[in-house]
Design a protein around this motif. Structure first.
Motif, mmCIF file in Angstrom:
data_model
loop_
_atom_site.group_PDB
_atom_site.id
_atom_site.type_symbol
_atom_site.label_atom_id
_atom_site.label_comp_id
_atom_site.label_asym_id
_atom_site.label_seq_id
_atom_site.Cartn_x
_atom_site.Cartn_y
_atom_site.Cartn_z
ATOM 1 N N PRO A 49 5.435 11.440 -20.974
ATOM 2 C CA PRO A 49 5.188 10.726 -22.227
ATOM 3 C C PRO A 49 6.435 9.944 -22.653
ATOM 4 C CG PRO A 49 4.468 13.011 -22.398
ATOM 5 C CD PRO A 49 5.234 12.875 -21.112
ATOM 6 N N THR A 50 6.229 8.773 -23.224
ATOM 7 C CA THR A 50 7.332 7.910 -23.634
ATOM 8 C C THR A 50 8.349 8.660 -24.481
ATOM 9 O OG1 THR A 50 5.885 5.986 -23.549
ATOM 10 C CG2 THR A 50 7.910 5.758 -24.824
ATOM 11 N N GLU A 51 7.876 9.481 -25.400
ATOM 12 C CA GLU A 51 8.790 10.190 -26.302
ATOM 13 C C GLU A 51 9.605 11.275 -25.588
ATOM 14 O OE1 GLU A 51 4.694 12.061 -26.640
ATOM 15 O OE2 GLU A 51 5.438 10.016 -26.749
ATOM 16 N N GLU A 52 9.237 11.620 -24.356
ATOM 17 C CA GLU A 52 9.981 12.639 -23.599
ATOM 18 C C GLU A 52 10.911 12.045 -22.543
ATOM 19 O OE1 GLU A 52 7.365 15.644 -22.039
ATOM 20 O OE2 GLU A 52 6.365 15.906 -23.974
ATOM 21 N N LYS A 53 10.855 10.715 -22.334
ATOM 22 C CA LYS A 53 11.675 10.098 -21.286
ATOM 23 C C LYS A 53 13.161 10.380 -21.476
ATOM 24 C CE LYS A 53 8.963 6.122 -19.760
ATOM 25 N NZ LYS A 53 8.923 4.653 -19.775
ATOM 26 N N GLU A 54 13.661 10.237 -22.695
ATOM 27 C CA GLU A 54 15.094 10.390 -22.957
ATOM 28 C C GLU A 54 15.600 11.800 -22.683
ATOM 29 O OE1 GLU A 54 17.467 8.030 -23.777
ATOM 30 O OE2 GLU A 54 15.838 6.615 -23.338
ATOM 31 N N SER A 55 14.762 12.801 -22.863
ATOM 32 C CA SER A 55 15.219 14.193 -22.745
ATOM 33 C C SER A 55 14.834 14.855 -21.420
ATOM 34 C CB SER A 55 14.648 15.019 -23.903
ATOM 35 O OG SER A 55 13.239 15.030 -23.848
ATOM 36 N N THR A 56 14.192 14.116 -20.528
ATOM 37 C CA THR A 56 13.735 14.706 -19.266
ATOM 38 C C THR A 56 14.895 14.855 -18.284
ATOM 39 O OG1 THR A 56 11.517 13.805 -19.541
ATOM 40 C CG2 THR A 56 12.171 14.394 -17.304
ATOM 41 N N ILE A 57 15.063 16.066 -17.777
ATOM 42 C CA ILE A 57 16.088 16.363 -16.776
ATOM 43 C C ILE A 57 15.370 16.644 -15.465
ATOM 44 C CG2 ILE A 57 17.939 17.925 -16.101
ATOM 45 C CD1 ILE A 57 18.419 18.383 -19.126
ATOM 46 N N LEU A 58 15.807 15.982 -14.416
ATOM 47 C CA LEU A 58 15.171 16.129 -13.107
ATOM 48 C C LEU A 58 15.679 17.390 -12.407
ATOM 49 C CD1 LEU A 58 15.465 12.380 -12.289
ATOM 50 C CD2 LEU A 58 13.352 13.607 -12.752
ATOM 51 N N LYS A 59 14.814 17.930 -11.544
ATOM 52 C CA LYS A 59 15.139 19.161 -10.830
ATOM 53 C C LYS A 59 15.030 18.942 -9.321
ATOM 54 C CE LYS A 59 11.773 21.367 -12.890
ATOM 55 N NZ LYS A 59 11.195 20.213 -13.504
ATOM 56 N N GLU A 60 15.692 19.808 -8.580
ATOM 57 C CA GLU A 60 15.632 19.802 -7.119
ATOM 58 C C GLU A 60 14.177 19.736 -6.663
ATOM 59 O OE1 GLU A 60 16.782 19.929 -3.196
ATOM 60 O OE2 GLU A 60 18.238 20.008 -4.832
ATOM 61 N N GLY A 61 13.890 18.814 -5.747
ATOM 62 C CA GLY A 61 12.564 18.713 -5.165
ATOM 63 C C GLY A 61 11.566 17.861 -5.943
#
Length: 68
Positions: A43-55
């Motif tokens: 969701p657009t409102e979650e883009k700024e806070s999304t942290i990517l994970k292994e895999g």
């Protein structure tokens, strides 16, 4: 960490955020791109806070208009 971006496996630093990835990958018109991670839309409102994970598997989707 290894994540897949647009079908290509790549190495990135741990704790990479989605905005950082968008900048590193030089995404065209980032304000209009839709992102999916592991086949789920972010969701657009979650883009700024999304942290990517292994895999993770990330796709950048652009919607095109057109027709007659």
């Amino acid at each position: 960490m290894t994540i897949t971006v647009a079908g290509e496996k790549k190495e990135y630093k741990d704790g990479l955020t989605l905005p950082e990835l968008i900048e590193i990958e030089d995404v065209e018109t980032p304000q209009y791109v839709t992102v999916s991670i592991n086949d789920e839309f972010v969701p657009t409102e979650e883009k700024e806070s999304t942290i990517l994970k292994e895999g993770d598997s990330v796709e950048f989707l652009y919607f095109m208009g057109g027709g007659c």
